[in-house]
Design an enzyme around this catalytic site. Structure first.
Site, short mmCIF file in Angstrom:
data_model
loop_
_atom_site.label_atom_id
_atom_site.label_comp_id
_atom_site.label_asym_id
_atom_site.label_seq_id
_atom_site.Cartn_x
_atom_site.Cartn_y
_atom_site.Cartn_z
N CYS A 44 33.00 -45.32 33.23
CA CYS A 44 33.96 -44.27 33.58
C CYS A 44 35.40 -44.74 33.35
O CYS A 44 35.80 -45.77 33.88
CB CYS A 44 33.76 -43.88 35.05
N TYR A 175 38.63 -34.53 27.37
CA TYR A 175 37.59 -33.75 28.04
C TYR A 175 37.78 -32.25 27.79
O TYR A 175 36.80 -31.51 27.65
CB TYR A 175 37.60 -34.03 29.55
#
Length: 334
Positions: A44, A175
């Site tokens: 992450c 994203y």
């Protein structure tokens, strides 16, 4: 689990737990060495920031770190890397358990990084943007000798400004492109991302670091997106105007940081690729993880030292990572 917004633009849920661990304990959680556990996943980018900052500041003795595996299901991240599938300090199988211990009806994202109060087993915060700032400011009593100033007072306004641009257009921008559900939403995100990368290239063409002449919080936040760009975002998220390795200034800047102790030695490319290509089944339904790209370029000469700058200012590089926190062999660029 669906990530793409079929109606158009991806919007990140930013309802994080705002409780803070502070020197004065004003939220009920005072800084105490050994009391808290930082839960991360090397996959992450938001958690990767905390891994880097914790290491640069030398907080390993004061703040232990639990490493979740690279994938998760709709319930949460799991500790499948640990013997028996349980975190050895918290004794839990899923990060979800720490969230529910404090908030039984918790209905938001179970995200990393998260700081957990070890005595109670309860999550304290998952506010990733605040966590790294607090590691610099609130935990200063426990910094190693020679720790750098990652958020120096004289530069905070400029760091904050750069961070706002970078978050909106780059960190979150990849994203927005990858999870866009319409052509219009994708096109908007794509152009916004590359316009900002061009702006960053111009800024970094004449200075080694984003703000001032030393590494700051701003560099940490940009780096964790750049290091994932070619392995994941270029293909998986369709951010494909150019690869990072085809953007000369940003590629040299990213290599400079990667080769700086505390940055590249936290990067696990195997975990990074496995997370994105396996978890996002609505984008990659086969869950096939690509073999490339070739990572050897990360260790090539970058030439950025010619711009001057002092990576750690008046401080010193961190020592090598602890044996239990070394990225597994074959998972890095070496």
């Amino acid at each position: 689990m669906a990530y793409v917004n079929p109606s158009g633009e991806f919007t990140r849920d930013q309802r994080y737990i705002a409780t803070r661990v502070t020197a004065d304990g004003r939220d009920g959680y005072p800084v105490e060495p050994g009391r808290y556990r930082l839960v991360v996943s090397r996959a992450c980018p938001w958690a990767n920031r905390t891994i880097i900052v914790r290491r640069l500041l030398g907080l390993e003795d004061a703040l232990s770190m639990g490493i979740a595996g690279p994938t998760h299901d709709p319930r949460s991240w799991t500790f499948d890397l640990d013997p028996g599938g349980r975190d050895p300090v918290l004794g839990i199988e899923r990060l979800q358990e720490a969230f529910f211990a404090r908030f039984p009806d918790y209905d938001k994202g179970i995200t990393v990084p998260a700081i957990v109060d070890v005595p109670t087993g309860q999550v304290v915060t998952n506010d990733f943007a605040q966590i790294t700032l607090d590691l610099s400011l609130e935990w200063s009593r426990y910094h190693r000798e020679g720790a750098p100033q990652l958020y120096p007072e004289a530069l905070r306004d400029e760091i904050d400004k750069v961070n706002r641009y970078v978050f909106a257009d780059v960190n979150n921008g990849v994203y927005r492109a990858g999870f866009a559900g319409t052509q219009e939403a994708y096109d908007k995100a794509y152009h916004r991302l590359f316009d900002r990368l061009d702006w960053l290239s111009d800024r970094l063409s004449a200075q080694r670091y984003l703000v001032g002449d030393t590494i700051t919080e701003a560099d940490v936040r940009l780096f964790t997106t750049l290091v994932r760009f070619d392995p994941v975002y270029h293909g998986h998220f369709k951010c494909n105007r150019q690869k990072l390795s085809e953007m000369p200034v940003l590629w040299a800047y990213a290599r400079d940081l990667f080769q700086t102790p505390g940055f590249g030695d936290t990067i696990d490319f195997v975990h990074i690729k496995r997370h994105y290509y396996v978890v996002h089944t609505d984008i990659n339904p086969t869950q096939v993880v690509p073999a490339g790209p070739d990572l050897a370029g990360w260790l090539t000469e970058h030439g950025r030292a010619a711009l001057g700058g002092r990576p750690f200012g008046d401080g010193t590089p961190p020592p090598p990572p602890r044996p239990e926190e070394v990225v597994p062999a074959g998972h890095g660029a070496a």
